[in-house]
Design a protein around this motif. Structure first.
Motif, short mmCIF file in Angstrom:
data_model
loop_
_atom_site.label_atom_id
_atom_site.label_comp_id
_atom_site.label_asym_id
_atom_site.label_seq_id
_atom_site.Cartn_x
_atom_site.Cartn_y
_atom_site.Cartn_z
N SER A 1 -48.46 -47.42 -2.13
CA SER A 1 -48.77 -48.42 -1.11
C SER A 1 -50.17 -48.98 -1.34
O SER A 1 -50.91 -48.50 -2.18
N ASN A 2 -50.54 -49.95 -0.51
CA ASN A 2 -51.89 -50.51 -0.54
C ASN A 2 -52.90 -49.38 -0.38
O ASN A 2 -52.77 -48.56 0.52
N GLY A 3 -53.89 -49.37 -1.27
CA GLY A 3 -54.96 -48.39 -1.13
C GLY A 3 -54.62 -47.01 -1.66
O GLY A 3 -55.41 -46.07 -1.52
N ALA A 4 -53.46 -46.86 -2.30
CA ALA A 4 -53.05 -45.54 -2.80
C ALA A 4 -53.94 -45.07 -3.96
O ALA A 4 -54.06 -43.87 -4.22
N GLY A 5 -54.55 -46.04 -4.67
CA GLY A 5 -55.43 -45.66 -5.78
C GLY A 5 -54.91 -46.12 -7.14
O GLY A 5 -55.41 -45.68 -8.18
N LYS A 6 -53.94 -47.04 -7.15
CA LYS A 6 -53.34 -47.50 -8.41
C LYS A 6 -54.37 -48.21 -9.29
O LYS A 6 -54.49 -47.92 -10.47
N THR A 7 -55.09 -49.16 -8.69
CA THR A 7 -56.08 -49.91 -9.48
C THR A 7 -57.21 -48.98 -9.93
O THR A 7 -57.69 -49.08 -11.06
N THR A 8 -57.60 -48.06 -9.07
CA THR A 8 -58.63 -47.09 -9.43
C THR A 8 -58.20 -46.32 -10.68
O THR A 8 -58.97 -46.15 -11.63
N GLU B 1 -50.08 -54.75 -11.10
CA GLU B 1 -49.29 -55.64 -10.23
C GLU B 1 -48.97 -56.97 -10.92
O GLU B 1 -49.40 -58.02 -10.46
N VAL C 1 -60.00 -40.58 -3.30
CA VAL C 1 -58.87 -41.45 -3.62
C VAL C 1 -57.87 -40.72 -4.52
O VAL C 1 -56.67 -40.72 -4.25
N GLN D 1 -45.95 -52.56 -6.09
CA GLN D 1 -45.55 -52.14 -4.73
C GLN D 1 -44.10 -52.51 -4.51
O GLN D 1 -43.54 -52.23 -3.46
N PHE E 1 -64.86 -42.14 -3.76
CA PHE E 1 -65.92 -43.10 -3.49
C PHE E 1 -66.62 -42.60 -2.25
O PHE E 1 -66.04 -42.61 -1.16
N1 LIG Z 1 -65.64 -49.52 -5.86
C1 LIG Z 1 -65.19 -48.96 -4.74
N2 LIG Z 1 -66.02 -48.51 -3.78
C2 LIG Z 1 -65.57 -47.93 -2.66
N3 LIG Z 1 -64.24 -47.74 -2.39
C3 LIG Z 1 -63.37 -48.16 -3.29
C4 LIG Z 1 -63.78 -48.81 -4.51
N4 LIG Z 1 -62.68 -49.12 -5.22
C5 LIG Z 1 -61.62 -48.71 -4.49
N5 LIG Z 1 -62.03 -48.12 -3.33
C6 LIG Z 1 -61.17 -47.54 -2.29
O1 LIG Z 1 -60.26 -46.67 -2.95
C7 LIG Z 1 -58.97 -46.74 -2.36
C8 LIG Z 1 -57.94 -47.07 -3.42
O2 LIG Z 1 -58.13 -48.41 -3.85
P1 LIG Z 1 -57.27 -49.06 -5.00
O3 LIG Z 1 -57.76 -50.44 -5.16
O4 LIG Z 1 -57.29 -48.18 -6.19
O5 LIG Z 1 -55.82 -49.02 -4.35
P2 LIG Z 1 -54.47 -49.72 -4.85
O6 LIG Z 1 -53.42 -48.67 -4.86
O7 LIG Z 1 -54.73 -50.46 -6.12
O8 LIG Z 1 -54.18 -50.72 -3.66
P3 LIG Z 1 -53.50 -52.20 -3.68
O9 LIG Z 1 -52.03 -51.96 -3.69
O10 LIG Z 1 -53.96 -52.80 -2.40
O11 LIG Z 1 -53.99 -52.93 -4.89
C9 LIG Z 1 -59.09 -47.75 -1.24
O12 LIG Z 1 -59.32 -47.05 -0.05
C10 LIG Z 1 -60.31 -48.56 -1.63
O13 LIG Z 1 -60.93 -49.10 -0.49
#
Ligand SMILES: Nc1ncnc2c1ncn2[C@@H]1O[C@H](COP(=O)(O)OP(=O)(O)OP(=O)(O)O)[C@@H](O)[C@H]1O
Ligand SMILES: [Mg+2]
Length: 265
Positions: free
Chosen positions: A44-51, A165, A25, A197, A20
């Motif tokens: 962990s938080n922000g690792a990129g799982k949801t992405t 999650e 990510v 997590q 991004f």
């Molecule tokens: N649409 C977007 N635009 C900009 N940055 C994004 C976007 N979506 C995710 N990110 C960034 O990408 C990184 C990974 O986010 P993601 O939501 O995939 O993490 P996660 O592992 O699911 O975290 P969590 O455990 O908090 O759900 C984070 O730094 C987030 O801020």
């Protein structure tokens, strides 16, 4: 639901990259998920799982790499991928005003399935919600809501389900009520990819666990394989202290309604 090639893995991820702007990510993610198994993506938080889940479910385009889901390429065959999957995220699709039964019937009707009432009855029974079926979903506990949400996502029998999650925000008792539901899905042949997590969730549920860290999968294996990475610790005397979860469940009773007895020493 057919797949492009039934003997291929349910999910095959190769070299995925996603940034991004200047935040990289995913930096080259590879893994495969066998059909009918539970695969946990830990990070962990922000690792990129949801992405990653959003890329796999065609909601987000990738920058590089290839992904096939149920044998279909996410970029070339997005419609086929969407027909093959269901996705439940942190924010449940449950309508609070409707009863559990009405929520299920509604989704079955939206998907143009015949016999929506039969489908609803069957799912209420499978998810231990028959008695609560006529109550508004607003009266459900967190665990019941999450079970209803998963039940709704199964309408139409998708072969692959993504659970982002599935138990975040639930209390320990509600969390362990969700686990057997997920296990049963895989036993009946559904492929489950979940993110978590909670280490104990991956430990209890997953056939394979992959750890996503700094944009790559740093480990991928069965629990036994991951445990072998660390040498066993030798101790001469161990007094096992109950965990907070043990204490909590002993006091409130576990999901089977039993109160755990622990001998005072
Ligand atoms: N649409 C977007 N635009 C900009 N940055 C994004 C976007 N979506 C995710 N990110 C960034 O990408 C990184 C990974 O986010 P993601 O939501 O995939 O993490 P996660 O592992 O699911 O975290 P969590 O455990 O908090 O759900 C984070 O730094 C987030 O801020
Ligand atoms: Mg997330």
């Amino acid at each position: 639901m057919t797949s492009a090639a039934p003997d291929t893995p349910a999910i095959r991820v190769h070299g995925i990259k996603k940034a991004f702007k200047d935040v990289h990510v995913l930096r080259g993610v590879d893994f495969e998920v066998t059909r009918g198994s539970i695969f946990a993506l830990l990070g962990s938080n922000g690792a990129g799982k949801t992405t990653l889940i959003r890329i796999l479910s065609t909601l987000l385009a990738l920058d590089a790499g290839t992904v096939t889901v149920n044998g279909f390429d996410v970029a070339m065959d997005a419609d086929k991928v969407r027909e093959s999957i269901s996705l439940t995220g942190q924010f449940a699709a449950v309508d609070d005003v409707l009863t559990g039964r009405e929520n299920l019937v509604l989704v079955a009707k939206l998907r143009h399935l015949s016999a929506p009432s039969t489908i609803a009855e069957d799912l209420l029974a499978r998810f231990a919600l028959t008695e609560a079926g006529n109550r508004a979903a607003s009266t459900y506990s967190g665990g019941m809501r999450r079970r209803l949400d998963i039940a709704m996502s199964l309408i139409g029998d998708p072969p692959i389900i993504f659970l982002d999650e599935p138990t975040t925000g639930l209390d320990p008792q509600a969390r362990i009520e969700v686990w057997p539901v997920v296990r049963k899905l895989a036993d009946q042949g559904t492929t489950v990819l979940l993110t978590t997590q909670h280490l104990d969730e991956a430990e209890h549920l997953a056939d394979r666990i992959a750890i996503l860290h700094e944009g790559v999968i740093v480990q991928n294996g069965t629990l036994a394989e991951l445990k072998k990475l660390l040498p066993a610790v030798e101790v001469e005397y161990v007094e096992k202290q109950p965990s907070l979860e043990d204490v909590f469940l002993a006091l409130v009773g576990d999901s089977r309604g039993e109160t755990i007895q622990r001998k005072a020493s």
